[in-house]
Enzyme design. Structure first.
Site, short mmCIF file in Angstrom:
data_model
loop_
_atom_site.label_atom_id
_atom_site.label_comp_id
_atom_site.label_asym_id
_atom_site.label_seq_id
_atom_site.Cartn_x
_atom_site.Cartn_y
_atom_site.Cartn_z
N LYS A 1 0.12 4.26 -0.21
CA LYS A 1 -0.54 5.42 0.42
C LYS A 1 -0.36 6.67 -0.45
CE LYS A 1 -0.04 3.17 4.85
NZ LYS A 1 0.10 3.28 6.28
N GLU B 1 -6.53 4.80 8.31
CA GLU B 1 -6.24 6.23 8.03
C GLU B 1 -7.46 6.92 7.43
OE1 GLU B 1 -2.70 5.36 5.81
OE2 GLU B 1 -1.68 4.87 7.68
N HIS C 1 -9.48 1.39 5.45
CA HIS C 1 -8.17 1.54 6.10
C HIS C 1 -8.29 2.51 7.28
CE1 HIS C 1 -3.98 2.54 6.78
NE2 HIS C 1 -3.67 1.42 6.14
N SER D 1 3.66 -2.25 10.26
CA SER D 1 5.12 -2.26 10.42
C SER D 1 5.77 -3.58 9.99
CB SER D 1 5.50 -1.91 11.87
OG SER D 1 5.08 -0.60 12.17
N GLU E 1 -5.27 -5.12 10.96
CA GLU E 1 -4.21 -4.13 11.12
C GLU E 1 -4.38 -3.39 12.44
OE1 GLU E 1 -2.33 -2.80 7.26
OE2 GLU E 1 -4.16 -1.65 7.39
N GLY F 1 2.72 2.04 10.92
CA GLY F 1 3.67 3.15 10.75
C GLY F 1 4.47 3.49 12.00
N ASN G 1 0.86 -1.19 0.00
CA ASN G 1 0.00 0.00 0.00
C ASN G 1 0.90 1.24 0.00
OD1 ASN G 1 -1.83 2.04 0.54
ND2 ASN G 1 -2.30 1.36 2.63
P1 PGA Z 1 2.97 0.22 7.64
O1 PGA Z 1 1.50 0.45 7.07
O2 PGA Z 1 3.48 -1.06 7.03
O3 PGA Z 1 3.76 1.42 7.18
O4 PGA Z 1 2.88 0.12 9.11
C1 PGA Z 1 0.62 -0.62 6.93
C2 PGA Z 1 -0.73 -0.13 6.45
O5 PGA Z 1 -1.14 0.97 6.82
O6 PGA Z 1 -1.40 -0.82 5.69
#
Ligand code: PGA
Length: 263
Positions: A11, A99, A97, A224, A178, A184, A9
């Site tokens: 983003k 976010e 997601h 992560s 997740e 992140g 992803n």
């Molecule tokens: P990350 O993000 O691997 O940077 O922690 C995962 C995600 O948001 O899908």
């Protein structure tokens, strides 16, 4: 055993040039990698250039996914992209997601509509769920989410997001577990924590549908994930792959992850 699914992803990152370079690097690096399903989710404006950069690898080796979709196919919805618009380019659509839930206030009702929109257009919905805070009960070895906090409750997210989705439709739904605290942060869940949570998600899916559905639905871990820890997740039969953010922005790192996850 099915191949692991590795979703990158991107983003809201990459310029057009970056996106093409990244896709090309991943394509070249994974030419000899088999036994893994690779999915790239670039920003929607770069879907077509990335598709072109993948050339023959597109859909054969590497599939594309949207980071988000709207639920209607067309109409007066300024700024939105419909599942119908992307269905010939994308095989997958990430939905819900954390976010988007956080910054765009997407709730489970919206997420549910989007799951329907994706499935109606033959896209596989990658439904994201996750708890806000690390579950303190993990220490007690149970890992049960608190009932108090609805937002924090992955079962609530799961049930509301799957309203009206039939057993048959579940064949085109993937769950991305997740934990928000792991996204992140550089602090992933442990493999054991993820397995426990994913088992509970399966149990809940069995309650909604049945065990046949629950055991065949693919559940990924995200938060992560890097080449240093990917095997902690893909090495578990309970976990069907990963959804990676940051680590998917470096071709070398993402290729390494795909190589490690390949059977
Ligand atoms: P990350 O993000 O691997 O940077 O922690 C995962 C995600 O948001 O899908």
């Amino acid at each position: 055993m099915n191949n692991s699914i590795i979703i990158g992803n991107w983003k809201m990152n990459t310029t057009l040039a970056d996106a093409v370079v990244l896709a090309t690097g991943i394509k070249k690096g994974t030419e000899n990698v088999d036994g893994v399903e690779i999915v790239l989710c670039p920003p929607s404006v770069w879907l077509v250039p990335v598709q072109e950069a993948l050339g023959k690898s597109f859909n054969k080796k590497i599939a594309l996914g949207a980071q988000n979709i709207f639920w209607e196919d067309e109409g007066a919805y300024t700024g939105e992209i419909s599942p119908k618009m992307i269905k010939n380019i994308c095989k997958y659509a990430i939905i819900g997601h954390s976010e988007r839930r956080r910054y765009l206030f997407e709730d489970n009702i919206i997420v549910n509509k989007k799951v329907h929109g994706a499935l109606l257009n033959n896209l596989t919905a990658v439904l994201c769920i996750g708890e806000h805070n690390k579950l303190t009960d993990e220490k007690k070895g149970r890992g049960r989410p608190t009932k108090k906090d609805k937002f924090n409750n992955i079962f609530y997210q799961l049930e509301k997001s799957l309203l009206g989705i039939t057993k048959k439709m579940m064949q085109n739904v993937i769950i991305a577990y997740e934990p928000i605290w792991a996204i992140g942060t550089g602090k992933p869940a442990t493999g054991i924590y993820a397995v426990k949570m994913i088992f509970m998600i399966r149990e809940r899916i069995a309650k909604i549908y049945d065990w046949k559905t629950a055991s065949s639905v693919k559940i990924l871990y995200g938060g992560s994930v890097t080449s240093d820890n990917i095997l902690e997740f893909t090495g578990q039969p309970e976990i069907n792959g990963v959804l990676a953010g940051g680590a998917s922005l470096k071709a070398k790192e993402f290729v390494k992850m795909c190589q490690l996850a390949a059977k």
